[in-house]
Design an enzyme around this catalytic site. Structure first.
Site, PDB file in Angstrom:
ATOM      1  N   CYS A  79       0.757  -1.279   0.085  1.00  0.00           N
ATOM      2  CA  CYS A  79       0.052   0.006  -0.023  1.00  0.00           C
ATOM      3  C   CYS A  79       0.777   1.276   0.001  1.00  0.00           C
ATOM      4  CB  CYS A  79      -0.922  -0.033   1.033  1.00  0.00           C
ATOM      5  SG  CYS A  79      -2.236   1.085   1.036  1.00  0.00           S
ATOM      6  N   HIS A 167      -3.809  -4.986   0.765  1.00  0.00           N
ATOM      7  CA  HIS A 167      -3.249  -5.619   1.971  1.00  0.00           C
ATOM      8  C   HIS A 167      -3.260  -7.058   2.016  1.00  0.00           C
ATOM      9  CE1 HIS A 167      -2.804  -1.719   4.112  1.00  0.00           C
ATOM     10  NE2 HIS A 167      -3.740  -1.263   3.349  1.00  0.00           N
ATOM     11  N   GLU A 169      -2.313  -9.236   4.231  1.00  0.00           N
ATOM     12  CA  GLU A 169      -2.282  -9.656   5.809  1.00  0.00           C
ATOM     13  C   GLU A 169      -3.738  -9.615   6.245  1.00  0.00           C
ATOM     14  OE1 GLU A 169      -1.573  -4.976   6.124  1.00  0.00           O
ATOM     15  OE2 GLU A 169      -1.197  -6.752   4.557  1.00  0.00           O
ATOM     16  N   SER A 221       1.330 -13.004  38.358  1.00  0.00           N
ATOM     17  CA  SER A 221      -0.097 -12.643  38.379  1.00  0.00           C
ATOM     18  C   SER A 221      -0.846 -13.885  38.365  1.00  0.00           C
ATOM     19  CB  SER A 221      -0.080 -11.706  37.330  1.00  0.00           C
ATOM     20  OG  SER A 221      -0.218 -12.311  35.832  1.00  0.00           O
ATOM     21  N   GLY A 222      -0.445 -14.940  37.891  1.00  0.00           N
ATOM     22  CA  GLY A 222      -1.130 -16.019  37.714  1.00  0.00           C
ATOM     23  C   GLY A 222      -1.943 -16.081  36.246  1.00  0.00           C
ATOM     24  N   GLY A 223      -1.456 -15.079  35.646  1.00  0.00           N
ATOM     25  CA  GLY A 223      -2.001 -15.063  34.051  1.00  0.00           C
ATOM     26  C   GLY A 223      -0.799 -15.715  33.154  1.00  0.00           C
ATOM     27  N   ASP A 225       1.193 -14.678  30.656  1.00  0.00           N
ATOM     28  CA  ASP A 225       2.281 -14.284  30.366  1.00  0.00           C
ATOM     29  C   ASP A 225       3.515 -14.442  31.534  1.00  0.00           C
ATOM     30  OD1 ASP A 225       1.136 -13.422  27.996  1.00  0.00           O
ATOM     31  OD2 ASP A 225       0.848 -11.292  28.677  1.00  0.00           O
ATOM     32  N   SER A 226       3.073 -13.919  32.599  1.00  0.00           N
ATOM     33  CA  SER A 226       3.973 -14.347  33.678  1.00  0.00           C
ATOM     34  C   SER A 226       4.361 -15.814  34.258  1.00  0.00           C
ATOM     35  CB  SER A 226       3.554 -13.523  35.177  1.00  0.00           C
ATOM     36  OG  SER A 226       2.367 -14.236  35.630  1.00  0.00           O
TER      37      SER A 226
END
Length: 509
Positions: A79, A167, A169, A221-223, A225-226
């Site tokens: 683009c 585009h 993507e 944190s329990g999530g 990612d951590s």
């Protein structure tokens, strides 16, 4: 050396999506602002130029220096990127009388071009531009056209430089992934060997070299990612990692106990800190959302610092920072306008003399989950819905009290457990309950009630940047409402939030 594709960002809303599509091909890529990218070394196999909200004809339009790239590495302009290449290297871009936005179909495809290998005539593509390439640079050839745009794609002869005005993507470009594969694999020669297993192997090796015999602290944190960050660090340094899990009194019902029990299974060294009373005392009487977030952030650091000092000789702070956070902090125009403060230990005060290590800083959220699966983590860790750092503080609108926290915990526990019981939990990206600062009249038996109202929220998303509300079955919502009202004394009305992001945010505060 990990081979990669560089993506130069001109401010397009789709830039991160280009990266995601390339990574889905098991090819590593990195996004850089168009005016602050590293000089390509031997690891760079090709470069993609993103779209942009600018017109190349604007006086302040982005003007990248491509002298180290063009003609030396495969280059794909998307683009704005295609229009910049055309305008800057001898072609001409004009405002179009037939602006194309949305779906279009290729009326012509050059069958001999590697970029369009296996792409069918009349393939559907997604357009989003008001300018058009009126004249191609010298020694260029048209690769594809639509009914309204002759130069929808082109190649500069004698070098591997391509431009496309659509585009590839986005989902609506039905063969966009094929085009990106043709560029990244066939033209750039990438091996498609960037997998969760290879990421784990490389990251653990780099962590061992970087951290040596030092001790590391990580705030859990329990999530997702951590947890994944903790497992990578644990593989690298073993018992020299100390994880700290702070109960701020604003977690889900029984969350502190459940998370601590879950982490025992993983062999992590976890210290649990019950600081709920401290957080609630500092939040007493506070109604404004930003003040809540800042009080929680400051209190978290105070508590975390107190525990961190007990870990002798700790030199590193581990964080679960992921790639969208990194991109945001180095975006084309600097950090975007703050919608709301994020609760992250990243803003460390000077008195905490710890260096930061971020094992996930190269990954998107869905990639974090795939790495977690390769690490052997169970679904109860990987499929958890995101939960805001400030916890229920930003789901209690207005002043926070212990009784309001209890009310919300009970209602939320019913909602989440029913999503799980009826097979809906994994179909929702994030769900939660919000306690509203209003009361309503109700009737229970022969008595008039005047009690609180809760709103249920459930959204579909990939990374939280955009989200749509979930169309949960009416019958299910009726059962949830009935169970909450019958079992949580103090709530007599339940409503459902049908707002998308944008314009709304996922959380109410």
């Amino acid at each position: 050396m990990q081979e990669k594709i560089l993506i130069l960002d001109f401010g397009s809303q789709y830039t991160q999506l280009i990266a995601r599509r390339v990574r889905e091909l098991n090819v590593y890529c990195e996004i850089y602002p168009y005016n602050r990218f590293p000089s390509p070394d031997a690891s760079v196999r090709g470069v993609i130029l993103s779209g942009s909200p600018f017109s190349v004809r604007d006086e302040k339009a982005p003007q990248p220096d491509l002298s180290a790239i063009k003609g030396k590495l495969p280059l794909l302009g998307v683009c704005y990127g295609a229009q910049y290449l055309a305008q800057h290297f001898g072609g001409e871009v004009k405002a179009s009388n037939k602006r194309e936005y949305g779906r279009a179909h290729l009326a012509y495809v050059n069958p001999d071009c590697r970029l369009f290998k296996d792409i069918s005539q009349h393939s559907q593509v997604w357009m989003s531009h008001g300018d058009t390439i009126e004249r191609l640079p010298k020694d260029s050839v048209v690769l594809a056209s639509t009914a309204d745009v002759k130069n929808a794609a082109y190649e500069m002869i004698g070098e591997e430089t391509f431009g496309i005005q659509f585009h590839p993507e986005v989902y609506h470009s039905t063969e966009g992934t094929t085009l990106l594969r043709n560029f990244v694999v066939d033209i750039c020669g990438c091996r498609q060997d960037w997998t969760p297993d290879s990421f784990i192997e490389t990251t653990v090796s780099e962590l061992r070299e970087k951290l040596g015999d030092d001790r590391v602290i990580l705030g859990l944190s329990g999530g997702v990612d951590s947890t994944v960050a903790a497992m990578l660090l644990h593989r690298a340094v073993g018992n020299r990692l100390t994880c700290i899990f702070v109960d701020n009194g604003l977690l889900r019902k029984d969350e502190f106990k459940t998370v601590m029990e879950n982490y025992k299974e993983l062999g992590l060294n976890v210290v649990g800190v019950d600081a709920g009373d401290l957080f609630l005392s500092r939040l007493a009487g506070v109604e404004e959302p930003e003040r809540k977030r800042k009080i929680i952030g400051t209190t978290f650091i105070d508590v975390f610092d107190g525990e961190a000092k007990k870990v002798k000789d700790a030199k590193w702070l581990g964080q679960g920072t992921i790639y969208p956070d990194v991109i945001e902090s180095s975006s084309v125009n600097g950090p975007s306008q703050t919608i709301k403060s994020h609760h992250n230990v990243g803003g460390l005060p000077d008195y905490m003399k710890l260096k930061v290590v971020e094992p996930l800083r190269l990954l998107f959220k869905d990639e974090v989950r795939r790495v977690g699966r390769s690490l052997g983590l169970a679904d109860k860790f990987l499929k958890r819905h995101p939960f805001p750092g400030p916890g229920l503080a930003i789901r209690i609108l207005g002043e926070i009290t212990k009784e309001k926290v209890r009310l919300l915990q009970e209602a939320d526990a019913i909602y989440i457990s029913m999503l799980q019981e009826e097979g809906l939990y994994d179909k929702v990206w994030q769900a939660g309950t919000i306690l509203l600062p209003v009361k309503s009249v109700g009737v229970m038996g022969d008595e008039r009630t005047y009690e609180s109202v809760v709103a249920l929220r459930a959204v579909e998303s990939t990374d939280g940047m955009t989200a749509d509300w979930c169309h949960l079955p009416y019958e299910f919502l009726a059962r949830v409402s009935n169970r909450i009202i019958n079992n949580v004394r103090g709530i007599n009305r339940v409503v459902y939030d049908i707002s998308s992001k944008p314009p709304a945010t996922i959380e109410w505060e």
